[in-house]
Design an enzyme around this catalytic site. Sequence first.
Site, PDB file in Angstrom:
ATOM      1  CG  HIS A  49      -6.875 -11.120  -7.603  1.00  0.00           C
ATOM      2  ND1 HIS A  49      -6.316  -9.788  -8.782  1.00  0.00           N
ATOM      3  CD2 HIS A  49      -7.057 -11.776  -8.237  1.00  0.00           C
ATOM      4  CE1 HIS A  49      -6.308 -11.842  -9.809  1.00  0.00           C
ATOM      5  NE2 HIS A  49      -6.734 -12.042  -9.509  1.00  0.00           N
TER       6      HIS A  49
ATOM      7  CG  HIS B 282      -1.667  -1.117   1.116  1.00  0.00           C
ATOM      8  ND1 HIS B 282      -2.390  -1.775   1.954  1.00  0.00           N
ATOM      9  CD2 HIS B 282      -2.115  -1.597  -0.127  1.00  0.00           C
ATOM     10  CE1 HIS B 282      -3.610  -2.798   1.729  1.00  0.00           C
ATOM     11  NE2 HIS B 282      -3.020  -2.801   0.795  1.00  0.00           N
TER      12      HIS B 282
ATOM     13  CB  SER C 296      -5.420  -1.777  -2.813  1.00  0.00           C
ATOM     14  OG  SER C 296      -6.641  -3.467  -2.983  1.00  0.00           O
TER      15      SER C 296
ATOM     16  CD  GLU D 270     -12.833 -10.738  -3.494  1.00  0.00           C
ATOM     17  OE1 GLU D 270     -12.231 -10.182  -3.884  1.00  0.00           O
ATOM     18  OE2 GLU D 270     -13.043 -11.467  -3.778  1.00  0.00           O
TER      19      GLU D 270
ATOM     20  CG  ASP E 224      -3.101  -7.986  -3.816  1.00  0.00           C
ATOM     21  OD1 ASP E 224      -2.073  -8.904  -3.362  1.00  0.00           O
ATOM     22  OD2 ASP E 224      -3.723  -7.592  -2.809  1.00  0.00           O
TER      23      ASP E 224
HETATM   24  N1  SAM Z   1      -5.429  -5.715  -3.222  1.00  0.00           N
HETATM   25  C1  SAM Z   1      -6.202  -6.338  -1.729  1.00  0.00           C
HETATM   26  C2  SAM Z   1      -5.910  -4.933  -0.653  1.00  0.00           C
HETATM   27  O1  SAM Z   1      -4.300  -4.977  -0.884  1.00  0.00           O
HETATM   28  O2  SAM Z   1      -6.537  -5.038   0.491  1.00  0.00           O
HETATM   29  C3  SAM Z   1      -6.425  -7.329  -1.345  1.00  0.00           C
HETATM   30  C4  SAM Z   1      -6.423  -8.337  -2.420  1.00  0.00           C
HETATM   31  S1  SAM Z   1      -6.227  -9.981  -1.825  1.00  0.00           S
HETATM   32  C5  SAM Z   1      -5.325 -10.713  -1.610  1.00  0.00           C
HETATM   33  C6  SAM Z   1      -7.071 -11.498  -3.135  1.00  0.00           C
HETATM   34  C7  SAM Z   1      -8.566 -10.971  -3.129  1.00  0.00           C
HETATM   35  O3  SAM Z   1      -9.166 -11.750  -4.382  1.00  0.00           O
HETATM   36  C8  SAM Z   1      -8.931 -11.539  -2.299  1.00  0.00           C
HETATM   37  O4  SAM Z   1     -10.397 -10.991  -2.108  1.00  0.00           O
HETATM   38  C9  SAM Z   1     -10.100 -12.684  -3.281  1.00  0.00           C
HETATM   39  O5  SAM Z   1     -11.695 -13.471  -2.981  1.00  0.00           O
HETATM   40  C10 SAM Z   1      -9.724 -12.366  -4.432  1.00  0.00           C
HETATM   41  N2  SAM Z   1     -10.171 -12.745  -6.064  1.00  0.00           N
HETATM   42  C11 SAM Z   1      -9.502 -14.293  -5.919  1.00  0.00           C
HETATM   43  N3  SAM Z   1      -9.340 -14.682  -6.883  1.00  0.00           N
HETATM   44  C12 SAM Z   1     -10.125 -13.778  -7.662  1.00  0.00           C
HETATM   45  C13 SAM Z   1     -10.094 -13.729  -9.444  1.00  0.00           C
HETATM   46  N4  SAM Z   1      -9.871 -14.636 -10.069  1.00  0.00           N
HETATM   47  N5  SAM Z   1     -10.226 -12.657  -9.506  1.00  0.00           N
HETATM   48  C14 SAM Z   1     -10.635 -11.356  -8.907  1.00  0.00           C
HETATM   49  N6  SAM Z   1     -10.693 -11.683  -7.501  1.00  0.00           N
HETATM   50  C15 SAM Z   1     -10.543 -12.675  -6.806  1.00  0.00           C
END
Ligand code: SAM
Length: 278
Positions: free
Chosen positions: A41, A18, A98, A116, A162
């Site tokens: 993500h 971040h 994020s 998401e 991410d």
């Molecule tokens: N970017 C966020 C942050 O920094 O606050 C954290 C994201 S976390 C590491 C990854 C997220 O991706 C999870 O909430 C998960 O449910 C979601 N996810 C998993 N596979 C996905 C996909 N194919 N497309 C979109 N989201 C997905």
Amino acid sequence: MNYRHAFHAGNFADVFKHIILARMIEYMKTKDKAFRLYDTHAGLGMYNLASEEAQKTEEAQAGVGAVLAGNPPKEVTRLIGPWLDAVRDAGEGKYPGSPAVAKYLMRKIDRLTLYELHEEDHAVLAKNFADDYQTRVLHLDGWLAVGAHTPPKEGRGMMLIDPPFEDGKDFDRMIIALEKARKKWMGGTMALWYPIKKREHTDDWLETLKGLKYSDILNVELYIREPRAIGMLNGCGMVIVNPPYTLRDELNLIMPWLAETMMAEKGWGYRIQDLSAR
Ligand code: SAM
């Protein structure tokens, strides 16, 4: 899909990611023209550090907790200031993910697209951004969006990729996504977060990225302990394609302090590398 970011919100990896994200947004704001940020993500957007999930791991204490308790040098205070403002303004016990960091720093003219896929997490994210005219929250696969929704109509912007790294295939997916996005949006800034357990593994992946022969690609890594053992998150990294030209100098100032503040055991440190074709 078992990964839930609520268990890890505000940990060292989030802080690292971040702070860099905020620096990239601040750079985007130095030009008058609007930009778009894609967060492929996105997670929940905002986290409650008093939640059962966060309390179970207590990861935030050694992450954002250590930053809030720290006393960084003046230059670092200036550089991490925009992100820290987002954290402080979120309120006690809250941690902005994020999407919330981006929303906090963006101007009225800028736009945010969030993906998401997890049903419950998407519902929370959508609620957090309900009625927000700047933000689109999509219950879609972020990997598909990379090619389908780029380039942005604003022309300029960046993408944060991410993923959860649950099944070992996200390293390959990142390269495929990057190549796909670049075909449609050559000038876009792409930031790819990745976990470091055993360094040999990620070094092989970095060699593959180097082999793509991009003209401008930067890598930065943070280790909280020696990155030797599989099965433990020992560090993390961010690869940035088309980084702001100011970023490398900023990281040279931020990373020594951040690595020392986040360290857990001996072998901690950081690395900043240029992966560009020569
Ligand atoms: N970017 C966020 C942050 O920094 O606050 C954290 C994201 S976390 C590491 C990854 C997220 O991706 C999870 O909430 C998960 O449910 C979601 N996810 C998993 N596979 C996905 C996909 N194919 N497309 C979109 N989201 C997905």
